[in-house]
Scaffold this active site. Structure first.
Site, PDB file in Angstrom:
ATOM      1  CG  HIS A  45      -1.909  -1.343   1.329  1.00 31.91           C
ATOM      2  ND1 HIS A  45      -1.790  -2.168   2.402  1.00 31.91           N
ATOM      3  CD2 HIS A  45      -2.890  -1.595   0.644  1.00 31.91           C
ATOM      4  CE1 HIS A  45      -2.661  -3.005   2.301  1.00 31.91           C
ATOM      5  NE2 HIS A  45      -3.448  -2.663   1.280  1.00 31.91           N
ATOM      6  CG  MET A 211       4.557  -7.650   1.319  1.00 32.47           C
ATOM      7  SD  MET A 211       5.234  -5.890   1.286  1.00 32.47           S
ATOM      8  CE  MET A 211       6.838  -6.216   1.634  1.00 32.47           C
ATOM      9  CB  SER A 213      -4.349  -7.140   4.559  1.00 31.33           C
ATOM     10  OG  SER A 213      -4.021  -5.945   4.008  1.00 31.33           O
ATOM     11  NE  ARG A 214      -8.543 -12.236   2.574  1.00 29.14           N
ATOM     12  CZ  ARG A 214      -9.042 -11.233   1.725  1.00 29.14           C
ATOM     13  NH1 ARG A 214      -8.310 -10.793   0.972  1.00 29.14           N
ATOM     14  NH2 ARG A 214     -10.415 -11.077   1.995  1.00 29.14           N
TER      15      ARG A 214
HETATM   16  P1  AMP Z   1      -6.506  -4.062  -0.354  1.00 32.60           P
HETATM   17  O1  AMP Z   1      -6.083  -2.866   0.949  1.00 32.60           O
HETATM   18  O2  AMP Z   1      -5.998  -5.357  -0.110  1.00 32.60           O
HETATM   19  O3  AMP Z   1      -7.701  -3.508  -1.125  1.00 32.60           O
HETATM   20  O4  AMP Z   1      -5.322  -3.177  -1.365  1.00 32.60           O
HETATM   21  C1  AMP Z   1      -5.204  -1.849  -1.742  1.00 32.60           C
HETATM   22  C2  AMP Z   1      -4.675  -1.370  -2.815  1.00 32.60           C
HETATM   23  O5  AMP Z   1      -3.290  -2.225  -2.440  1.00 32.60           O
HETATM   24  C3  AMP Z   1      -4.869  -2.480  -3.857  1.00 32.60           C
HETATM   25  O6  AMP Z   1      -4.826  -1.542  -5.360  1.00 32.60           O
HETATM   26  C4  AMP Z   1      -3.883  -3.635  -4.107  1.00 32.60           C
HETATM   27  O7  AMP Z   1      -3.889  -4.049  -5.279  1.00 32.60           O
HETATM   28  C5  AMP Z   1      -2.583  -2.901  -3.463  1.00 32.60           C
HETATM   29  N1  AMP Z   1      -1.850  -3.928  -3.076  1.00 32.60           N
HETATM   30  C6  AMP Z   1      -2.245  -4.769  -2.158  1.00 32.60           C
HETATM   31  N2  AMP Z   1      -1.079  -5.713  -2.094  1.00 32.60           N
HETATM   32  C7  AMP Z   1      -0.124  -5.097  -2.919  1.00 32.60           C
HETATM   33  C8  AMP Z   1       1.474  -5.410  -2.999  1.00 32.60           C
HETATM   34  N3  AMP Z   1       1.893  -6.503  -2.466  1.00 32.60           N
HETATM   35  N4  AMP Z   1       2.143  -4.734  -3.639  1.00 32.60           N
HETATM   36  C9  AMP Z   1       1.587  -3.723  -4.341  1.00 32.60           C
HETATM   37  N5  AMP Z   1       0.189  -3.504  -4.272  1.00 32.60           N
HETATM   38  C10 AMP Z   1      -0.696  -4.054  -3.527  1.00 32.60           C
END
Ligand code: AMP
Length: 342
Positions: A45, A211, A213-214
């Protein structure tokens, strides 16, 4: 460089004050980059926020765990919520931006309640539930959508709301969720949304695990085995880089690796092993997400996969079994883009 290092971002929970602020920025000719997240922030993020700060005067980060993208039996209740540490990470990053050559800073966090985001009907996770939804088919039915039927309807709906509320110049999404990026791009095009889509690289742990969150639910034993997904995708990518273009030639080493690793685990006692199910390994067209038999040199392809780490059968006393003590199944996704003509 910004003149002050003091944290300056404000937290909005309602639409009207955010709009008033956004309107003022427009009048001041400030550009806005939007980074939508569900919180539980990690370096993936933060890299999107950094990218947004390079390319805009102001960055809006949204933190909202959107219920409509979780199916009725999915992990909405157990999705990690870490508000205080999220804010600390954003403050630290904002300080970093203030003392760097970045063009912008984080100006705003938008953290609405569901009543704000779904003002008329409660957010429904039912497939045939009522509500105002945005559906992007057939893209939303493929890959992740095949096992998570309401997922992309929820994602497209919440992103439409966020785009309408914030009206950013650019919005930032990670390659990690590649199908989401294809769907949001399609949505922007089809609905003439006046905004530029920006892609950020997937951020990985040192051993390659993307990476997420889970990942906090994995614990050490499943964490070790979970790199199998990226390893399998990299094997397939090597075939493409070595000049192979046919589906079977590209994918067989990936299947071979996930099968042999699983057999290796199955031979271990339940107290030591971590089992998983491969949901899919896909080689798909980058625009339509249709599976391809032969990669078109001019378009390249998306190589993606999903595995579900099963709950630990026998967590051991004193073992780091992760948040939820190893009982929570963890679905992992990852992808590599096979570039045109590579
Ligand atoms: P989320 O909080 O999981 O909905 O993710 C929010 C944003 O962060 C989305 O655009 C995801 O694709 C991006 N994101 C999540 N994990 C990664 C990662 N490992 N590398 C780059 N972007 C990420």
């Amino acid at each position: 460089m910004s003149s002050t290092a003091a944290p300056k971002f404000q937290i909005f929970r309602e639409v009207a004050p955010l709009r008033a602020y956004r309107r003022q920025q427009l009048l001041n000719q400030k550009s806005v980059g939007l980074v939508p997240t569900m919180g539980a922030l990690h370096a993936g993020h933060l890299s999107l926020v950094r990218q947004a700060a390079q390319e805009n005067d102001d960055v809006f980060v949204t933190i909202y765990v959107n219920p409509t993208q979780f199916g009725v039996n999915e992990d909405l209740d157990s999705y990690p919520k870490t508000w205080d540490s999220d804010l600390e990470k954003l403050h630290a990053l904002d300080q970093e931006l203030a003392s760097s050559s970045a063009r912008g800073r984080i100006s705003s966090i938008f953290a609405p309640t569901s009543k704000v985001m779904y003002p008329t009907l409660p957010p429904s996770s039912e497939i045939d539930g009522h509500g105002s939804f945005v559906t992007i088919t057939p893209l939303a039915n493929k890959l992740e959508g095949a096992s998570r039927p309401v997922f992309f309807r929820g994602v497209a709906t919440v992103c439409t709301k966020l785009f309408n509320i914030v009206q950013p110049d650019k919005a930032y999404f990670g390659q990690k969720d590649i199908q989401q990026t294809v769907i949001i791009r399609r949505m922007i095009e089809d609905f003439h949304i006046n905004m530029e889509f920006r892609l950020g690289d997937t951020q990985r742990e040192a051993d390659g695990l993307a990476m997420s969150s889970r990942n906090v639910y994995l614990g050490a034993r499943r964490r070790n085995v979970s790199t199998i997904l990226v390893q399998a995708l990299r094997r397939a990518e090597e075939q493409y880089k070595g000049g192979r273009r046919k589906r079977d030639d590209i994918l067989w080493p990936a299947h071979d690796l996930t099968n042999s690793k699983l057999m290796e685990q199955e031979e271990l006692p339940p107290s030591q092993r971590a089992l998983y199910d491969v949901d899919y390994i896909s080689l798909a067209d980058p625009d339509t997400l249709e599976e391809v038999d032969v990669v078109d040199e001019k378009k390249g392809a998306i190589l993606s996969g999903a595995i579900k780490m099963r709950p630990l059968e026998e967590p051991q006393e004193g073992e780091d079994s992760g948040l939820g003590e190893g009982a929570v199944p963890v679905r992992l996704i990852d992808n590599l883009i096979l570039a045109p003509g590579a």
